[in-house]
Design an enzyme around this catalytic site. Structure first.
Site, PDB file in Angstrom:
ATOM      1  N   SER A   7     -32.802 -44.438   1.808  1.00  0.00           N
ATOM      2  CA  SER A   7     -31.459 -44.484   2.794  1.00  0.00           C
ATOM      3  C   SER A   7     -31.276 -43.298   3.811  1.00  0.00           C
ATOM      4  CB  SER A   7     -30.277 -44.300   1.561  1.00  0.00           C
ATOM      5  OG  SER A   7     -29.045 -44.194   1.942  1.00  0.00           O
ATOM      6  N   CYS A 110     -26.535 -36.297  -3.408  1.00  0.00           N
ATOM      7  CA  CYS A 110     -26.477 -35.883  -2.295  1.00  0.00           C
ATOM      8  C   CYS A 110     -26.459 -34.304  -2.257  1.00  0.00           C
ATOM      9  CB  CYS A 110     -25.388 -36.386  -1.279  1.00  0.00           C
ATOM     10  SG  CYS A 110     -25.736 -35.860   0.410  1.00  0.00           S
TER      11      CYS A 110
END
Ligand SMILES: Cc1cc2nc3c(=O)[nH]c(=O)nc-3n(C[C@H](O)[C@H](O)[C@H](O)COP(=O)(O)O)c2cc1C
Length: 284
Positions: A7, A110
């Site tokens: 990603s 993240c």
């Protein structure tokens, strides 16, 4: 073994020919609201990898579903959508709006956002209620016991794991100031590979879930090492910035690496998976 992109490491609309070389395309993480991301500079080179602090820049859920997803579907490549958020409800709402895709990857890791998230298992449980699509939970290796987190996620209903996200790190410029405007960022690339192999190995042993392994994969031999540690599939990240031809190259190198290692397929290497915590008795 399927080859995906990691990603955030490939813009499929800007480089459709690269996306079509993949077995599935994974989108950049989508959050409920649009995000500008961090201030520049957001990328820095280090001796053994790359530091990024993109900060989840994305168009937001509404525009993604209305404008980006239809265009991505036209590529004819199976799609995985990476979903992010700041509480379980954020993730679940996005999941409920997604259809006609192969899988959802929940970005639970993240390093470039400051907001505290709900626990990984709470988020997975909420998403499980919201969708019947396969759910892959993406973790980073910064947990004291990543296998424990993986176990909780499996119990909450995850179908698979994506391992690993970047690790928080700092690079300094010539004047000894942080090279990234944000200060810290996420380290990716070759430095991550041994850490990623460990996470894959212990999480595979803990859960037996299908795993997409990533972190510093540059060659077919790297991919085979991930398979040996328990990964069913792999994703290419940082390598794509330097070599957009990596998907086809890694696929053919993987076949050669299997021959060299005496296994018929990457899946056969998986049976070699052993936790680094398992002491091997080597005959004297
Ligand atoms: C520029 C950049 C942007 C990234 N954006 C995301 C993201 O939006 N969501 C996510 O889950 N991971 C993101 N990642 C992490 C990668 O998907 C991957 O987990 C990590 O880079 C390790 O793989 P690699 O060493 O092959 O790059 C990003 C990585 C890079 C380098």
């Amino acid at each position: 073994m399927k080859i995906l992109n990691a990603s955030g490491c490939l813009d499929a609309l800007a480089a459709p020919q690269v996306a079509r070389e993949l077995d599935a395309f994974v989108t950049k993480t989508v959050t409920p609201l649009a995000r500008e991301g961090s201030a520049p500079p957001r990328i820095a080179e280090t001796a053994h990898g790359m530091l990024n602090a993109i900060g989840l820049a994305n168009p937001g859920r509404e525009r993604f579903v209305a404008e980006h997803l239809p265009r991505l579907r036209e590529l004819g490549v199976p799609l995985w959508v990476s979903v992010g958020g700041f509480c379980a409800g954020d993730y679940a709402e996005t999941c409920s709006q997604l259809g006609e895709i192969e899988a959802i990857e929940l970005n639970l890791s993240c390093p470039n956002v400051d907001e505290a998230a709900d626990s990984a298992a709470e988020i997975v449980a909420a998403c499980r209620q919201a969708t019947e699509l396969p759910l892959y939970a993406k973790l980073c290796a910064a947990h004291p016991d990543v296998a424990e987190v993986a176990r909780a996620i499996a119990a909450a209903g995850a179908d698979g794991l994506s391992l690993i996200n970047t690790l928080r790190a700092i690079a300094l410029d010539d004047q000894l100031r942080p090279a990234l405007a944000r200060g810290s960022g996420g380290l990716s690339g070759p430095a991550l590979k041994p850490v990623a192999l460990h996470s894959v190995s212990v999480c595979f042993e803990a859960t037996g879930l299908p795993i997409v392994g990533m972190g510093g994969i540059q060659t077919g031999r790297d991919a085979l090492e991930f398979a040996a540690c328990g990964a069913r599939d792999i994703a290419l990240g940082t390598v794509l910035f330097a070599d957009p031809g990596a998907p086809a190259r890694v696929r053919s190198e993987l076949a050669a690496a299997c021959v060299e290692s005496g296994v018929a397929t990457p899946e056969d290497a998986r049976s070699l998976a052993k936790s680094p915590e398992t002491v091997r008795k080597v005959p004297a």
